[in-house]
Structures are given as structure tokens and as C-alpha cells.
Motif scaffolding. Structure first.
Motif, PDB file in Angstrom:
ATOM      1  N   LEU A 109      -5.320   0.326   1.098  1.00 18.55           N
ATOM      2  CA  LEU A 109      -4.843   0.178   2.804  1.00 18.55           C
ATOM      3  C   LEU A 109      -6.622  -0.164   3.160  1.00 18.55           C
TER       4      LEU A 109
ATOM      5  N   CYS B  11       1.010  -0.684  -0.182  1.00 17.79           N
ATOM      6  CA  CYS B  11       0.082  -0.142   0.096  1.00 17.79           C
ATOM      7  C   CYS B  11       0.858   0.881   0.036  1.00 17.79           C
ATOM      8  N   PHE B  12       1.698   1.096   0.196  1.00 16.84           N
ATOM      9  CA  PHE B  12       2.794   1.881   0.105  1.00 16.84           C
ATOM     10  C   PHE B  12       4.328   1.848  -0.603  1.00 16.84           C
ATOM     11  N   THR B  13       5.427   3.267  -0.814  1.00 14.76           N
ATOM     12  CA  THR B  13       6.023   3.497  -1.193  1.00 14.76           C
ATOM     13  C   THR B  13       6.953   2.192   0.054  1.00 14.76           C
TER      14      THR B  13
ATOM     15  N   PHE C 243       5.777   4.412   7.880  1.00 17.00           N
ATOM     16  CA  PHE C 243       4.945   4.123   8.484  1.00 17.00           C
ATOM     17  C   PHE C 243       5.135   3.603   9.456  1.00 17.00           C
TER      18      PHE C 243
ATOM     19  N   ALA D  68       8.141   5.411   2.223  1.00 18.41           N
ATOM     20  CA  ALA D  68       6.979   5.897   3.441  1.00 18.41           C
ATOM     21  C   ALA D  68       6.584   4.513   4.112  1.00 18.41           C
ATOM     22  N   PHE D  69       6.666   3.053   3.900  1.00 16.03           N
ATOM     23  CA  PHE D  69       6.217   2.049   4.139  1.00 16.03           C
ATOM     24  C   PHE D  69       7.603   1.996   5.162  1.00 16.03           C
TER      25      PHE D  69
ATOM     26  N   SER E 263       3.282   9.422  -0.563  1.00 18.60           N
ATOM     27  CA  SER E 263       2.153   7.927  -1.684  1.00 18.60           C
ATOM     28  C   SER E 263       1.640   7.102  -1.026  1.00 18.60           C
ATOM     29  N   ARG E 264       0.666   6.802  -0.933  1.00 18.36           N
ATOM     30  CA  ARG E 264      -0.172   5.998  -0.464  1.00 18.36           C
ATOM     31  C   ARG E 264      -1.773   6.139  -1.485  1.00 18.36           C
ATOM     32  N   ASN E 265      -2.107   5.127  -1.384  1.00 18.07           N
ATOM     33  CA  ASN E 265      -3.751   4.374  -1.922  1.00 18.07           C
ATOM     34  C   ASN E 265      -4.623   4.323   0.178  1.00 18.07           C
TER      35      ASN E 265
END
Length: 166
Positions: A78, A21-23, A30, A26-27, A72-74
């Protein structure tokens, strides 16, 4: 870069289900913020999460704030991924899945607050039942946890219910 010892291996194994769900950057952020949210004893603020993860001197607080505003995430992917994770791990295969939906008004004022408008407020006092703020619609899965006597609702998706200003 995040020190490997900051995120426990058992938590990282659970969070790995959400990696898609993340680049990659970003992960990493997170995973650190989730670790900090679990470990911190104070309020669940962004800087509190950094403190809980032991990163306030290693990372700029802007990195954590930028995750929520610019990473950048969806969010749909998620929410669906978290729903699958909860469903597979916490709900018995023969059980009925109970879904709960709630809309909550967060009182906000100001010209630059996105989505702020006069909206129905179920908690409003007075005859009008209207408040000014941002309305969020939250979807949760109701599950029984082995260490609690009552079921709890785990929020898995949220959306700002912004209304157009016409």
C-alpha cells in the motif's frame, strides 16, 4: 454492501490504483472510509469517517473498526503504491524527489498497549528527554501543490517502532 453513489467516480478512479493492496471486501470498506474522511467536517475518527460517508445507519461501526484491526491488507504494498501514485500525479518528471522521515512518540500508558516503552521524546520537557509511549516512524514525500505557496509532506508509509521489552 456499499451504495455505488457513496464514493464519487473521480475518487474511485484514483483509489482504483490501490485496489490490488486489499481483498475485495476490504477495498470496499477502504473506499468508503476514504470518502468519509474527505467529506466529514469533524475529527478524523473512524465513526467520523462513517458519518462523512453517510453510512452510520447502513453499516455497523464494528465493520469500520475491524478494517483497521483485522482486514487483510499489505501495508508495504500500500505504501509503495501510494508513493507511485503521488510520484506520477504530483511530481514533475524532471523534479527531484524529496523524502522525509520522522519518528513521533505517541504518549500511551498501560500494560496492554503494544510497543509502549520509555523512549526518546524530542518534545519532552525537562532534562531527561524521555517519554512513555509508542514510537511511529513515518515516511513522507515532499511535494508542491498548485493551490499552496509552500511544499507539503504527504505521509505514505508508517511503522510502529516497537522496541523489545528486555
Amino acid at each position: 454492501m456499499l451504495p455505488d453513489s457513496t464514493v464519487p467516480a473521480s475518487l474511485l478512479a484514483v483509489l482504483a490504483f490501490l485496489r490490488g493492496c486489499f481483498t475485495t471486501p476490504a477495498f470496499t470498506t477502504f473506499a468508503a472510509l476514504v470518502t468519509g474522511l474527505i467529506a466529514q467536517t469533524g475529527r478524523g475518527t473512524v465513526t467520523g469517517m462513517l458519518t462523512g460517508a453517510g453510512l452510520p445507519r447502513a453499516w455497523s461501526h464494528d465493520r469500520a473498526h475491524a478494517f483497521f484491526s483485522r482486514a487483510s491488507r499489505n501495508p508495504d504494498l500500500l505504501g509503495i503504491s501510494v508513493s507511485h501514485l503521488v510520484g506520477r500525479q504530483l511530481i514533475p518528471t524532471d523534479a527531484v524527489l524529496m523524502v522525509s522521515v520522522d519518528d513521533t512518540l505517541f504518549k500511551r500508558r498501560g500494560k496492554k498497549v503494544f510497543g509502549a516503552a520509555c523512549q526518546h521524546d524530542g518534545a519532552a520537557t525537562g532534562p531527561r528527554g524521555v517519554g512513555r509511549g509508542t514510537c511511529f516512524v513515518v515516511l513522507g514525500l515532499v511535494v508542491g501543490l498548485p493551490f499552496l505557496a509552500r511544499p507539503v509532506c504527504l505521509p505514505v508509509m508508517a511503522r510502529c517502532g516497537a522496541r523489545s521489552r528486555s
